[in-house]
Design a protein around this motif. Structure first.
Motif: not given
Length: 243
Positions: A173-174, A176-177, A180-181
């Protein structure tokens, strides 16, 4: 008159069951109790027959195989379990021995030793394939090169939030990911990574991930993402630092 070693065999494929049985049936001191093709039947037969040795040809995920061993040992504590595998994952080996497995063999390298290993584990011995031992040695060599000493590494080294962030990062995951997650603000994600870098004295994301995986600080639900990558990076790091 000597006591025979009572053996139960579990393999999903008939060709594997037949190969194991053919190898073991030639031994006068072995008593083959039966062959199972599913995990539920293996659990029931193990509890009923209490074999001295259970040979499991594993074709499971990293979590399933140790869980099966744990359930069998819970119902038949005296049964020694041997895992036969086609793949060599250090994490799987670690989880397996924690679950009570006595031996971990690679089919390609160790099958000709099966008779010897059955005799060994029946006398409370243990065995790990030499190929896996080499991987373990390489990991120790890499860990010894980390800025943080192994004696300083504790499971509580990361806070729960830091562990979640690093685990998500290891899953590809980045930032930003991850935000969000995990429903965290970008600032919280950044602060977690900054804190982790200070604790383990490593800067790059790849070094943080490798350190965390190798030292058991995080565990992935989908370890296939890193299958083969960890060993390649370990070899590369050890090679660079030994030159």
């Amino acid at each position: 008159m000597y006591e025979k070693i009572r053996i139960l065999i579990f393999a999903k494929q008939k060709t594997d069951r037949d190969k194991i049985q053919s190898t073991l049936s030639k031994q006068d001191n072995f008593d083959i109790l039966g062959m199972e093709k599913d995990d539920f039947g293996t659990i029931l037969r193990s509890e009923l027959l209490k074999p001295d040795v259970l040979i499991i040809d594993i074709q499971f995920t990293m979590a399933e195989a140790p869980n099966l061993a744990r359930m069998i040992r819970g119902r038949s504590p005296s049964t020694k379990i041997i895992f036969l595998s086609s793949f060599c994952e250090v994490e799987l080996v670690g989880f397996s021995f924690k679950a009570g497995v006595s031996a971990f063999l690679l089919k390609e390298n160790d099958f000709d030793k099966l008779v010897l290993i059955v005799n060994l584990v029946s006398m409370s011995g243990c065995y790990i394939s030499e190929s896996i031992n080499m991987k373990l040695i390489n990991r120790v060599l890499l860990i010894n090169q980390f800025p943080v000493q192994l004696t300083e590494i504790k499971h509580e080294l990361y806070t729960p939030a830091e562990r979640c962030v690093v685990t998500a990062m290891a899953s590809g995951y980045s930032d930003d990911d991850i935000s969000d997650s995990l429903h965290l603000s970008p600032g919280t994600v950044k602060n977690c990574l900054t804190s982790v870098r200070k604790k383990i004295k490593l800067k790059s994301r790849i070094e943080i991930v490798i350190f965390s995986l190798v030292c058991g600080l995080i565990r992935l639900e989908n370890p296939d993402f890193w299958k083969g990558k960890i060993e390649a990076i370990i070899q590369e790091n050890i090679g660079e630092r030994q030159d």
